[in-house]
Scaffold this active site. Structure first.
Site, mmCIF file in Angstrom:
data_model
loop_
_atom_site.group_PDB
_atom_site.id
_atom_site.type_symbol
_atom_site.label_atom_id
_atom_site.label_comp_id
_atom_site.label_asym_id
_atom_site.label_seq_id
_atom_site.Cartn_x
_atom_site.Cartn_y
_atom_site.Cartn_z
ATOM 1 N N SER A 1 0.839 -1.198 0.000
ATOM 2 C CA SER A 1 0.000 0.000 0.000
ATOM 3 C C SER A 1 0.869 1.241 0.000
ATOM 4 C CB SER A 1 -0.895 0.006 1.245
ATOM 5 O OG SER A 1 -1.484 1.277 1.438
ATOM 6 N N LYS A 2 0.366 2.296 -0.640
ATOM 7 C CA LYS A 2 1.084 3.562 -0.661
ATOM 8 C C LYS A 2 1.232 4.141 0.748
ATOM 9 C CE LYS A 2 -0.381 4.744 -5.360
ATOM 10 N NZ LYS A 2 -0.970 5.750 -6.250
ATOM 11 N N ARG A 3 0.372 3.725 1.664
ATOM 12 C CA ARG A 3 0.449 4.223 3.038
ATOM 13 C C ARG A 3 1.706 3.730 3.760
ATOM 14 N NH1 ARG A 3 -3.942 6.760 5.195
ATOM 15 N NH2 ARG A 3 -5.806 6.850 3.883
ATOM 16 N N ASP B 1 4.997 2.284 -5.972
ATOM 17 C CA ASP B 1 4.562 2.700 -7.307
ATOM 18 C C ASP B 1 5.648 2.378 -8.327
ATOM 19 O OD1 ASP B 1 2.240 3.853 -6.212
ATOM 20 O OD2 ASP B 1 3.321 5.699 -5.756
#
Length: 550
Positions: free
Chosen positions: A253-255, A317
């Site tokens: 996750s980007k978090r 990403d």
């Protein structure tokens, strides 16, 4: 349905391309190419609260970097006209009107507070919440009266009250019971369509025959099938891909990136004012929410804060992997194996080979694990066998997406030489890590305290003595080639009965500040005679000052 196989990748413009999205794009691309079909790119930008300016350009840049070129899409056009959903609102309005007129959809007038009260009541009764379909559907006039009174008016789809079977090409037949489904919103109170509605309208308009997407979309499928049936359209074939997890079982996750920086900032005991300054932000409320874990920082601000804290952000990403110096063909080769099994022992593929070999039938149901060590090994092997032309192009690309540094403006001949000097190259930052200091101003050299103590001051300054004698010999050397430098250094070591490392390491620390650089003769040759002698003098001064403090 179209006679030609047509797949699509339809991201939302909320930032750079996530690794899971890249795999979805890749699988759709490969299926289309394998079957002689078309690959369509569509930007799903109907959620105005989540869209990020220019994010569609970032997504397309990431796809181009991966060499996943679309046959139809925003910049190349196609028979669908426009491939941004935000520019297709007239079509959604027509389809919504049709459902309303046919009694297959209806206006709903509840406020957010009223809906929340319904959910709480359902939870209190220990039952799942299903929106209660009204006996009387509000008319257009009643809907307008509600709007005029300031109430939110949405349009809900009248979901057929039956079980739905999703014929999934990966998971098999999946039954979702009627009790798990309810009438869902297809047009929001601001007039924008929801994802589940717009995707059906557009997939039909764009003649999409196959939809490959992540398993998180599985529960969306019954509602979409219901809409296809309501319009009398044939649904595409569905295939839901396994989820990608980290090796520890957490979801990629980007978090994750925010958590790493948040923890580092807490450890460094930075107050909010300092965090704002380092991130280049002026929104104290945003920072407070981020510190509490309630939101994410903008990508650029997070990167600035990470750089200031010397934190390496985990690659999530595609752009992260690009900035970390991976080859795009290696990343593609790696992510295709996150769920797809070729059925052979072969692991290394070109994109053309994947186009010939891929099939949905070889995609498994088990969630995939992202092994970063394996990816690094893939990249190391690829760089070891790549042509210098390919390595140079890759290194240039890496330089272009990172902050300017000492290597940015070097010519191709110099960059080629540096790459050749860096044996065992894993990723392109290795070149900068070993060589950037050679092109930095001498007063930018930062001497590692431990290296100075071990290699210059230890044993009563044995390393410093080596430097003093070598400096005299280097000053008299006319041939400043790697071969001549190597011969001088080895001859000195043999003369004094010293292992090569006890000569090379003091030199390396003196000219770079650390124990890391290419072969010492190459390092000195690139640095040049004048600057080598200057840095030897600087190192002697630095070591002398350090010895006084001991």
């Amino acid at each position: 349905m179209a006679d030609t196989i047509r797949t699509r990748f339809a991201p939302s413009p909320t930032g750079y391309l996530h690794i899971g999205g890249a795999r979805t794009a890749l699988f759709n691309y490969l299926l289309a190419k394998r079957l002689g079909g078309k690959f369509v790119l569509r930007i799903e930008d109907t959620d105005q609260t989540r869209n990020i300016e220019a994010a569609d350009e970032k997504l397309m840049e990431d796809l181009r970097w991966l060499e996943l070129h679309w046959d139809e899409g925003p910049d190349v056009g196609g028979p669908a006209g426009t491939y941004h959903q935000s520019q297709r609102r007239a079509s959604y309005a027509e389809h919504a009107r049709r459902l309303l007129d046919e009694g297959k959809a209806y206006y709903a007038l509840e406020t957010r507070e009223e809906l929340e009260a319904m959910r709480k009541a359902a939870a209190g009764d220990k039952r799942g919440f299903r929106y209660p379909r009204p006996a009387h559907f509000p008319s257009d006039a009643e809907a307008q009266q509600a709007r005029d009174a300031g109430r939110p008016v949405v349009i809900r789809f009248k979901m057929p009250e039956r079980d739905f079977v999703v014929h999934d090409q990966i998971l098999g037949d999946v039954t979702i019971g009627a009790s798990e489904l309810s009438d869902f919103v297809i047009v929001k109170s601001d007039g924008w369509p929801t994802y589940n509605f717009a995707v059906v309208v557009d997939d039909h308009a764009m003649l999409i025959t196959h939809v490959l997407r992540g398993q998180e979309h599985l529960m969306n499928t019954p509602g979409q099938i219901g809409l296809y049936e309501a319009f009398g359209y044939q649904p595409p074939a569905f295939a839901h891909l396994p989820i990608i997890f980290n090796m520890n079982g957490t979801k990629m996750s980007k978090r994750e990136k925010d958590k790493v920086v948040r923890d580092a900032a807490k450890t460094a005991q930075l107050d909010d004012a300092r965090r704002l300054a380092l991130a280049g932000l002026d929104d104290a409320e945003l920072l407070k929410a981020w510190r509490q874990g309630d939101t994410q920082l903008p990508g650029d601000a997070l990167q600035r804060l990470a750089t200031a804290l010397a934190v390496h952000l985990p690659e999530i990403d595609i752009h992260d992997f690009r900035r970390s110096g991976y080859l795009p063909e290696v990343l593609l080769n790696f992510i295709v194996l996150l769920g797809w099994n070729p059925g052979t022992q072969q692991e290394k593929y070109t994109l053309d080979e994947l186009c010939a070999a891929f099939s949905v039938e070889r995609v498994g149901r088990t969630n995939a694990r992202f092994d970063r060590d394996k990816l690094l090994a893939f990249n190391t092997e690829a760089l070891a066998t790549a042509s210098m032309e390919r390595k140079l192009a890759g290194f240039r690309d890496w330089l272009s997406v990172n902050e300017p540094g000492p290597l940015t403006d070097l010519d191709d001949a110099t960059l080629t030489r540096l790459i050749e000097m860096c044996k065992g190259l894993r990723t392109f930052p290795d070149v900068a890590h070993k060589c950037a200091v050679l092109f930095a101003p001498d007063d930018n050299v930062r001497y590692d305290e431990k290296a100075v103590k071990k290699w210059l001051l230890k044993d009563d300054g044995a390393g410093l003595a080596v430097l003093r004698e070598l400096r005299q010999r280097l000053a008299a050397l006319d041939d400043w080639s790697p071969a001549a430098l190597d011969q001088l250094i080895r001859a000195y070591g043999e003369e004094h009965g010293l292992d090569f490392g006890k000569v090379a390491q003091p030199l390396r620390v003196a000219v770079t500040g650390t124990t890391i650089s290419p072969q010492i003769s190459d390092t000195l040759a690139v640095l040049g005679k004048e600057r080598t002698l200057a840095r030897l003098a600087l190192a002697a001064q630095t070591a002398a000052a350090a010895r006084e403090q001991l």
